[in-house]
Design a protein around this motif. Structure first.
Motif, PDB file in Angstrom:
ATOM      1  N   GLY A 106       0.824  -1.195   0.000  1.00 21.96           N
ATOM      2  CA  GLY A 106       0.000   0.000   0.000  1.00 21.96           C
ATOM      3  C   GLY A 106       0.859   1.245   0.000  1.00 21.96           C
ATOM      4  N   TYR A 107       0.314   2.307   0.542  1.00 26.09           N
ATOM      5  CA  TYR A 107       0.999   3.597   0.535  1.00 26.09           C
ATOM      6  C   TYR A 107       1.155   4.185   1.933  1.00 26.09           C
ATOM      7  CZ  TYR A 107       0.396   3.469  -4.520  1.00 26.09           C
ATOM      8  OH  TYR A 107       0.444   3.098  -5.849  1.00 26.09           O
ATOM      9  N   GLU A 108       0.723   3.452   2.944  1.00 22.65           N
ATOM     10  CA  GLU A 108       0.787   3.957   4.314  1.00 22.65           C
ATOM     11  C   GLU A 108       1.350   2.895   5.251  1.00 22.65           C
ATOM     12  OE1 GLU A 108      -2.753   7.065   5.044  1.00 22.65           O
ATOM     13  OE2 GLU A 108      -3.467   5.012   4.742  1.00 22.65           O
ATOM     14  N   GLY A 109       1.882   3.345   6.388  1.00 25.00           N
ATOM     15  CA  GLY A 109       2.301   2.447   7.452  1.00 25.00           C
ATOM     16  C   GLY A 109       3.363   1.464   7.020  1.00 25.00           C
ATOM     17  N   GLN A 110       3.248   0.230   7.514  1.00 32.06           N
ATOM     18  CA  GLN A 110       4.249  -0.803   7.256  1.00 32.06           C
ATOM     19  C   GLN A 110       4.158  -1.405   5.851  1.00 32.06           C
ATOM     20  OE1 GLN A 110       6.795  -1.488   9.499  1.00 32.06           O
ATOM     21  NE2 GLN A 110       5.884   0.362  10.387  1.00 32.06           N
ATOM     22  N   SER A 111       3.167  -0.992   5.064  1.00 33.51           N
ATOM     23  CA  SER A 111       3.069  -1.465   3.678  1.00 33.51           C
ATOM     24  C   SER A 111       3.386  -0.353   2.687  1.00 33.51           C
ATOM     25  CB  SER A 111       1.661  -2.018   3.399  1.00 33.51           C
ATOM     26  OG  SER A 111       0.681  -0.997   3.544  1.00 33.51           O
ATOM     27  N   ALA A 112       3.951   0.761   3.177  1.00 32.65           N
ATOM     28  CA  ALA A 112       4.272   1.924   2.358  1.00 32.65           C
ATOM     29  C   ALA A 112       5.425   1.617   1.399  1.00 32.65           C
ATOM     30  CB  ALA A 112       4.618   3.110   3.259  1.00 32.65           C
ATOM     31  N   PRO A 113       5.646   2.468   0.382  1.00 29.99           N
ATOM     32  CA  PRO A 113       6.659   2.189  -0.637  1.00 29.99           C
ATOM     33  C   PRO A 113       8.046   1.851  -0.109  1.00 29.99           C
ATOM     34  CG  PRO A 113       5.277   3.995  -1.378  1.00 29.99           C
ATOM     35  CD  PRO A 113       4.842   3.667   0.025  1.00 29.99           C
ATOM     36  N   GLU A 114       8.478   2.483   0.979  1.00 25.52           N
ATOM     37  CA  GLU A 114       9.830   2.212   1.484  1.00 25.52           C
ATOM     38  C   GLU A 114       9.987   0.786   2.008  1.00 25.52           C
ATOM     39  OE1 GLU A 114       7.913   4.909   4.724  1.00 25.52           O
ATOM     40  OE2 GLU A 114       7.772   4.595   2.552  1.00 25.52           O
ATOM     41  N   TYR A 115       8.857   0.086   2.220  1.00 20.18           N
ATOM     42  CA  TYR A 115       8.903  -1.297   2.721  1.00 20.18           C
ATOM     43  C   TYR A 115       8.571  -2.328   1.649  1.00 20.18           C
ATOM     44  CZ  TYR A 115       8.663   1.221   7.160  1.00 20.18           C
ATOM     45  OH  TYR A 115       8.908   2.079   8.197  1.00 20.18           O
ATOM     46  N   ASN A 165     -16.491   0.324 -25.448  1.00 20.31           N
ATOM     47  CA  ASN A 165     -16.926   0.173 -24.062  1.00 20.31           C
ATOM     48  C   ASN A 165     -15.745   0.272 -23.108  1.00 20.31           C
ATOM     49  OD1 ASN A 165     -19.564  -0.271 -24.954  1.00 20.31           O
ATOM     50  ND2 ASN A 165     -19.258  -2.479 -25.106  1.00 20.31           N
ATOM     51  N   GLN A 166     -15.991   0.880 -21.966  1.00 20.58           N
ATOM     52  CA  GLN A 166     -14.962   1.041 -20.943  1.00 20.58           C
ATOM     53  C   GLN A 166     -15.531   0.685 -19.583  1.00 20.58           C
ATOM     54  OE1 GLN A 166     -13.693   5.127 -21.265  1.00 20.58           O
ATOM     55  NE2 GLN A 166     -12.586   4.796 -23.183  1.00 20.58           N
ATOM     56  N   GLN A 167     -14.666   0.212 -18.711  1.00 25.11           N
ATOM     57  CA  GLN A 167     -15.033  -0.088 -17.326  1.00 25.11           C
ATOM     58  C   GLN A 167     -14.163   0.738 -16.396  1.00 25.11           C
ATOM     59  OE1 GLN A 167     -14.335  -4.368 -17.236  1.00 25.11           O
ATOM     60  NE2 GLN A 167     -16.530  -4.729 -17.118  1.00 25.11           N
ATOM     61  N   ILE A 168     -14.754   1.253 -15.335  1.00 23.53           N
ATOM     62  CA  ILE A 168     -13.996   1.979 -14.321  1.00 23.53           C
ATOM     63  C   ILE A 168     -13.919   1.116 -13.069  1.00 23.53           C
ATOM     64  CG2 ILE A 168     -16.046   3.273 -13.528  1.00 23.53           C
ATOM     65  CD1 ILE A 168     -14.076   5.625 -12.978  1.00 23.53           C
ATOM     66  N   ILE A 169     -12.710   1.006 -12.520  1.00 21.86           N
ATOM     67  CA  ILE A 169     -12.447   0.068 -11.430  1.00 21.86           C
ATOM     68  C   ILE A 169     -11.773   0.793 -10.274  1.00 21.86           C
ATOM     69  CG2 ILE A 169     -11.174  -2.028 -10.785  1.00 21.86           C
ATOM     70  CD1 ILE A 169     -11.190  -2.690 -13.859  1.00 21.86           C
ATOM     71  N   ASN A 170     -12.243   0.542  -9.066  1.00 24.59           N
ATOM     72  CA  ASN A 170     -11.535   0.947  -7.853  1.00 24.59           C
ATOM     73  C   ASN A 170     -10.884  -0.321  -7.321  1.00 24.59           C
ATOM     74  OD1 ASN A 170     -10.741   1.524  -5.210  1.00 24.59           O
ATOM     75  ND2 ASN A 170     -12.546   2.749  -4.733  1.00 24.59           N
ATOM     76  N   ASN A 171      -9.557  -0.436  -7.485  1.00 23.83           N
ATOM     77  CA  ASN A 171      -8.876  -1.664  -7.043  1.00 23.83           C
ATOM     78  C   ASN A 171      -8.240  -1.518  -5.668  1.00 23.83           C
ATOM     79  OD1 ASN A 171      -6.416  -0.316  -7.445  1.00 23.83           O
ATOM     80  ND2 ASN A 171      -6.069  -1.263  -9.443  1.00 23.83           N
ATOM     81  N   GLY A 172      -8.525  -0.407  -4.998  1.00 21.19           N
ATOM     82  CA  GLY A 172      -7.974  -0.174  -3.674  1.00 21.19           C
ATOM     83  C   GLY A 172      -6.672   0.590  -3.685  1.00 21.19           C
ATOM     84  N   HIS A 173      -5.994   0.616  -4.851  1.00 22.96           N
ATOM     85  CA  HIS A 173      -4.736   1.348  -4.985  1.00 22.96           C
ATOM     86  C   HIS A 173      -4.867   2.556  -5.895  1.00 22.96           C
ATOM     87  CE1 HIS A 173      -2.833  -1.838  -2.838  1.00 22.96           C
ATOM     88  NE2 HIS A 173      -2.948  -2.727  -3.799  1.00 22.96           N
ATOM     89  N   THR A 174      -5.805   2.488  -6.831  1.00 16.33           N
ATOM     90  CA  THR A 174      -6.011   3.569  -7.782  1.00 16.33           C
ATOM     91  C   THR A 174      -7.396   3.419  -8.403  1.00 16.33           C
ATOM     92  OG1 THR A 174      -5.074   4.727  -9.711  1.00 16.33           O
ATOM     93  CG2 THR A 174      -5.053   2.326  -9.777  1.00 16.33           C
ATOM     94  N   ILE A 175      -7.757   4.408  -9.212  1.00 17.98           N
ATOM     95  CA  ILE A 175      -8.933   4.293 -10.071  1.00 17.98           C
ATOM     96  C   ILE A 175      -8.414   4.007 -11.478  1.00 17.98           C
ATOM     97  CG2 ILE A 175     -10.917   5.480 -11.077  1.00 17.98           C
ATOM     98  CD1 ILE A 175     -11.224   4.786  -8.088  1.00 17.98           C
ATOM     99  N   GLN A 176      -8.886   2.921 -12.044  1.00 15.44           N
ATOM    100  CA  GLN A 176      -8.381   2.438 -13.332  1.00 15.44           C
ATOM    101  C   GLN A 176      -9.533   2.327 -14.322  1.00 15.44           C
ATOM    102  OE1 GLN A 176      -5.618  -0.956 -13.286  1.00 15.44           O
ATOM    103  NE2 GLN A 176      -6.973  -2.009 -14.724  1.00 15.44           N
ATOM    104  N   ILE A 177      -9.261   2.668 -15.583  1.00 15.28           N
ATOM    105  CA  ILE A 177     -10.256   2.537 -16.637  1.00 15.28           C
ATOM    106  C   ILE A 177      -9.734   1.546 -17.666  1.00 15.28           C
ATOM    107  CG2 ILE A 177     -11.535   3.713 -18.466  1.00 15.28           C
ATOM    108  CD1 ILE A 177     -11.474   6.233 -16.722  1.00 15.28           C
ATOM    109  N   ASN A 178     -10.416   0.432 -17.812  1.00 20.16           N
ATOM    110  CA  ASN A 178     -10.068  -0.573 -18.806  1.00 20.16           C
ATOM    111  C   ASN A 178     -10.719  -0.206 -20.137  1.00 20.16           C
ATOM    112  OD1 ASN A 178      -8.667  -1.960 -16.855  1.00 20.16           O
ATOM    113  ND2 ASN A 178     -10.149  -3.622 -16.658  1.00 20.16           N
ATOM    114  N   VAL A 179      -9.992  -0.453 -21.229  1.00 25.96           N
ATOM    115  CA  VAL A 179     -10.468  -0.033 -22.546  1.00 25.96           C
ATOM    116  C   VAL A 179     -10.484  -1.217 -23.500  1.00 25.96           C
ATOM    117  CG1 VAL A 179      -9.556   2.297 -22.183  1.00 25.96           C
ATOM    118  CG2 VAL A 179      -8.136   0.594 -23.340  1.00 25.96           C
ATOM    119  N   ASN A 180     -11.056  -0.975 -24.696  1.00 21.52           N
ATOM    120  CA  ASN A 180     -11.034  -2.019 -25.726  1.00 21.52           C
ATOM    121  C   ASN A 180      -9.641  -2.112 -26.334  1.00 21.52           C
ATOM    122  OD1 ASN A 180     -10.763   0.026 -27.714  1.00 21.52           O
ATOM    123  ND2 ASN A 180     -12.985   0.285 -27.809  1.00 21.52           N
TER     124      ASN A 180
END
Length: 245
Positions: free
Chosen positions: A27-36, A77-92
């Motif tokens: 993740g991006y916070e605490g013990q799962s942040a980028p430095e770890y 057609n496109q799908q918008i996804i919240n994967n917990g790390h970012t908002i992502q848009i899948n495309v054809n």
């Protein structure tokens, strides 16, 4: 000859799958942040030991007449996804990039706030990554910075359906016009780097556009509030890499 040598130095050899799934507990916070990240799993060791990591601060770039970006776009057609790390848009599969005499197909685009890459030490409030893949699985990422300004009409199409809960996917009623989302001028910086999320795989071609887009304060804040935190990896050492402009 010097330009040819530089381009060859930027070429990639092989690349595994796009990224680790979100059940790897990074993740991006605490013990799962980028430095770890490099210590969270043996599969993530490149995050700590890699020498060509992204993002970077683009400061001293080698001026050259590199090829213009060759992009093509088709609606679909496109799908918008919240994967917990970012908002992502899948495309054809009909949006393409031609680079180094190879064809790359756009897979998805997603966002970071604040920006991951920097230009001359400047961080932007928002950054989009357009992830392209060729037939061999090699990746090119086109990065677009956003200044805070007027409302972005294309983002608005997606933001009105943005999932607020992690692991949620929604089909967009109105597809984002990717061409309209990009600036009219497509001048760019180029360097060799990595994924900016675990497993931080290297061998990724990076294209960072010099011109920026705009997004309103409300649009940026809506993204940030749904993520609940910043989702940018800090800039990484260049370790002698050449950036061309």
């Amino acid at each position: 000859m010097k330009l040819k040598t530089l381009i060859m130095a930027l070429m990639v050899t092989s690349l595994p799958c796009l990224a680790a799934e979100h059940d790897s507990h990074w993740g991006y916070e605490g013990q799962s942040a980028p430095e770890y990240w490099g210590k969270l799993s043996p599969e993530f060791s490149t995050c700590e030991n890699g020498k060509n990591q992204s993002p970077v601060n683009i400061d001293h770039a080698f001026k050259t007449n590199h090829e213009p970006l060759k992009l093509s776009f088709k609606s679909g057609n496109q799908q918008i996804i919240n994967n917990g790390h970012t908002i992502q848009i899948n495309v054809n599969q009909d949006n393409t990039l031609e680079l180094d005499n190879e064809k790359f197909v756009l897979q998805q685009f997603h966002f970071h706030s604040p920006s991951e890459n920097q230009i001359h030490g400047k961080s932007y409030p928002f950054e989009a990554h357009f992830v392209y893949k060729n037939k061999d699985g090699e990746l090119t990422v086109v990065a677009l910075m956003f200044n805070q300004g007027k409302t972005n009409a294309e983002l608005a199409k997606a933001w009105q359906q943005i999932p607020t809960e992690a692991e949620s996917t929604v089909a967009l009623n109105q597809s984002v016009d990717i061409k309209a989302l990009l600036p009219n001028k497509l001048d760019y910086y180029r360097f060799s780097g990595s994924l900016t999320t675990p497993p931080c795989t290297e061998g990724v071609r990076w294209i960072v556009l010099e011109q920026q887009g705009n997004a309103s304060a409300e649009q940026i804040e809506k993204f940030h509030s749904i993520m609940h935190h910043d989702n940018n990896r800090p800039v990484q050492p260049l370790n002698g890499r050449v950036i061309i402009d």
